[in-house]
Enzyme design. Sequence first.
Site, PDB file in Angstrom:
ATOM      1  N   ARG A  10      34.491  27.919  36.987  1.00  0.00           N
ATOM      2  CA  ARG A  10      33.889  29.222  37.284  1.00  0.00           C
ATOM      3  C   ARG A  10      32.763  29.592  36.323  1.00  0.00           C
ATOM      4  O   ARG A  10      31.821  30.290  36.694  1.00  0.00           O
ATOM      5  CB  ARG A  10      34.950  30.322  37.185  1.00  0.00           C
ATOM      6  CG  ARG A  10      35.930  30.344  38.285  1.00  0.00           C
ATOM      7  CD  ARG A  10      36.650  31.656  38.283  1.00  0.00           C
ATOM      8  NE  ARG A  10      35.762  32.753  38.640  1.00  0.00           N
ATOM      9  CZ  ARG A  10      35.447  33.068  39.883  1.00  0.00           C
ATOM     10  NH1 ARG A  10      35.933  32.396  40.890  1.00  0.00           N
ATOM     11  NH2 ARG A  10      34.631  34.073  40.129  1.00  0.00           N
ATOM     12  N   CYS A  37      40.019  31.957  42.645  1.00  0.00           N
ATOM     13  CA  CYS A  37      40.566  31.655  41.319  1.00  0.00           C
ATOM     14  C   CYS A  37      42.023  32.091  41.314  1.00  0.00           C
ATOM     15  O   CYS A  37      42.367  33.157  41.831  1.00  0.00           O
ATOM     16  CB  CYS A  37      39.798  32.410  40.246  1.00  0.00           C
ATOM     17  SG  CYS A  37      40.432  32.097  38.600  1.00  0.00           S
ATOM     18  N   PRO A  49      35.174  38.806  41.352  1.00  0.00           N
ATOM     19  CA  PRO A  49      33.855  38.995  41.958  1.00  0.00           C
ATOM     20  C   PRO A  49      32.728  38.838  40.937  1.00  0.00           C
ATOM     21  O   PRO A  49      32.966  38.885  39.722  1.00  0.00           O
ATOM     22  CB  PRO A  49      33.922  40.436  42.469  1.00  0.00           C
ATOM     23  CG  PRO A  49      34.944  41.108  41.622  1.00  0.00           C
ATOM     24  CD  PRO A  49      35.914  40.057  41.191  1.00  0.00           C
ATOM     25  N   ILE A  50      31.511  38.654  41.443  1.00  0.00           N
ATOM     26  CA  ILE A  50      30.348  38.585  40.538  1.00  0.00           C
ATOM     27  C   ILE A  50      29.313  39.641  40.939  1.00  0.00           C
ATOM     28  O   ILE A  50      28.129  39.496  40.676  1.00  0.00           O
ATOM     29  CB  ILE A  50      29.715  37.179  40.506  1.00  0.00           C
ATOM     30  CG1 ILE A  50      29.403  36.698  41.934  1.00  0.00           C
ATOM     31  CG2 ILE A  50      30.595  36.180  39.791  1.00  0.00           C
ATOM     32  CD1 ILE A  50      28.331  35.639  41.959  1.00  0.00           C
ATOM     33  N   ASP A  51      29.808  40.708  41.592  1.00  0.00           N
ATOM     34  CA  ASP A  51      28.890  41.758  42.051  1.00  0.00           C
ATOM     35  C   ASP A  51      28.083  42.368  40.908  1.00  0.00           C
ATOM     36  O   ASP A  51      26.913  42.715  41.080  1.00  0.00           O
ATOM     37  CB  ASP A  51      29.692  42.845  42.796  1.00  0.00           C
ATOM     38  CG  ASP A  51      30.804  43.424  41.940  1.00  0.00           C
ATOM     39  OD1 ASP A  51      31.574  42.631  41.352  1.00  0.00           O
ATOM     40  OD2 ASP A  51      30.901  44.659  41.831  1.00  0.00           O
ATOM     41  N   LEU A  52      28.706  42.486  39.730  1.00  0.00           N
ATOM     42  CA  LEU A  52      27.988  43.133  38.619  1.00  0.00           C
ATOM     43  C   LEU A  52      26.852  42.232  38.109  1.00  0.00           C
ATOM     44  O   LEU A  52      25.776  42.720  37.751  1.00  0.00           O
ATOM     45  CB  LEU A  52      28.956  43.470  37.478  1.00  0.00           C
ATOM     46  CG  LEU A  52      30.073  44.460  37.849  1.00  0.00           C
ATOM     47  CD1 LEU A  52      31.099  44.563  36.725  1.00  0.00           C
ATOM     48  CD2 LEU A  52      29.498  45.846  38.164  1.00  0.00           C
ATOM     49  N   ASP A  82      43.601  36.944  27.834  1.00  0.00           N
ATOM     50  CA  ASP A  82      43.829  35.499  27.657  1.00  0.00           C
ATOM     51  C   ASP A  82      44.999  35.196  26.719  1.00  0.00           C
ATOM     52  O   ASP A  82      45.333  34.016  26.508  1.00  0.00           O
ATOM     53  CB  ASP A  82      42.546  34.816  27.150  1.00  0.00           C
ATOM     54  CG  ASP A  82      41.460  34.798  28.215  1.00  0.00           C
ATOM     55  OD1 ASP A  82      41.786  34.997  29.398  1.00  0.00           O
ATOM     56  OD2 ASP A  82      40.277  34.610  27.866  1.00  0.00           O
ATOM     57  N   ILE A 101      42.926  43.737  33.256  1.00  0.00           N
ATOM     58  CA  ILE A 101      41.712  42.949  33.550  1.00  0.00           C
ATOM     59  C   ILE A 101      41.897  42.180  34.855  1.00  0.00           C
ATOM     60  O   ILE A 101      41.060  42.250  35.752  1.00  0.00           O
ATOM     61  CB  ILE A 101      41.384  41.967  32.394  1.00  0.00           C
ATOM     62  CG1 ILE A 101      41.366  42.689  31.043  1.00  0.00           C
ATOM     63  CG2 ILE A 101      40.049  41.247  32.658  1.00  0.00           C
ATOM     64  CD1 ILE A 101      40.249  43.662  30.841  1.00  0.00           C
TER      65      ILE A 101
END
Length: 431
Positions: free
Chosen positions: A92, A116, A122-125, A309, A331
């Site tokens: 990713r 995932c 998402p990757i909108d930002l 993480d 998160i």
Amino acid sequence: MDVVKIKGGIPLSGTVQIEGSKNASLPIFAATLLTDEPCIINNVPDLSDVRYMTEILEHLGAEIEQLGKNSWKIVAKNITSHAPYEIVRKMRASICLLGPLIARLRKAKISLPGGCVIGHRPIDLHLKGLSKLNCDIEISKGYIIADGKNIRGRDLFLGGRHGSTVTGTANLVMAATLTPGVTQIESASCEPEIIDLCNFLKAMGADIEGIGAHHLKITGVDKLHGCQYDVISDRIEAGSMIIAGIITRGNLCIKGANLHHLRAFVDKLEEAGINITCPENGQIIVDGTNINRNPVDIITLPYPGFPTDLQAQMCSLLSLTPGLSIITERIYPNRFMHVPELVRMGADISIEGNSAIINGKEKLSGSPVMASDLRASFALILAGLASEGETWVQRIYHIDRGYEKIDQKLNSLGANIVRMSDKEMPPEVLY
Ligand code: EPU
């Protein structure tokens, strides 16, 4: 596929060295595309994710040379802008190529990364931020097609419903370094890995103010140059090793870690009655012997909050800490794939929404379990190290993405971990 067999119940002891940070190395490798001059990057962990990144950079035309186990030279003289699905799908973090490609070539065509296991990512930002910089973004046939010929610096807000975005911030900062004008990013991530990326970019000649804060100001420059850089140490490996010392009731000296990057984590350990000492810079002493641990409640948050993480690893520790603990995941609300596996080992955990309610026990029992992602793999190894009997962790390839030779490292501290092919597993322990 490899599996590991763990004989549990051995307290770990000795000294262990922490490697360079995976999540700092990956965007720094992507940032080498911003110059046609050589970059030498040291203290890079020897991991499959790093090798995937070098494959992608090579595919884009960069010349790559491994100078030593943890040192790489990257020269991105003539590069192309197309990162296809076959390569991007492996990792990713390849999304970090978007910013540098737009900055250097004023265009990019990158496959969308796909699903995932830790949840919707998402990757909108990233795309919103690049659009604010006047890039034309189109999604077509699974690809992001970005046209940055009119790119211009601007003020933008990068926060989302879960707070700031780490790789989104990396993309925007990298894009802005070679973008005419001034870009100000509000609600930027301030993770140590972002600070490290910004320091690398500064070493390349970028003009960045506010490093380490949520407000970054980047003044575009015409050109960046090559440099030599040492990546920071991996705070998640350090935290994972600290838990390994505690959960096995062992005694560890952890070298090369930066405790300043783990404040929220150490704070929770102290609340749980665990004392971590730091007799000298870069050295952490964990004494897990003779401690009566207390249950604690944890909420994961962007840095400097408790890191997601380390959530799975903490879940293993709290499963073996008598009393009621609650972990709330802010998160990745569904990042609990390790829970059913820990339950197979006898843990008492229930999931309510984005929280894990853990009724900690004195003992878990070894059993065959399945790893689902990187941090979940380590959590299961931790549980195996502290359980009675044998634990078999399958699909262990996940762990090689983010922990360098972890079985060998843990064995050097007294653990009994054997790696083998799943074909060698006795039929009675097949999952
Ligand atoms: N988000 C959005 N829109 C976006 C981007 C993110 O809604 O455009 C949301 C995500 O869905 C998530 C939150 O914002 O809920 C944070 O995501 P972020 O973008 O910060 O995550 P990331 O950059 O994709 C990095 C690490 C992850 C780590 C997260 C959070 C790398 C290569 N990856 O991911 O690391 O969990 O930040 O700290 O740096 C790992 O190492 O195991 C790992 C998963």
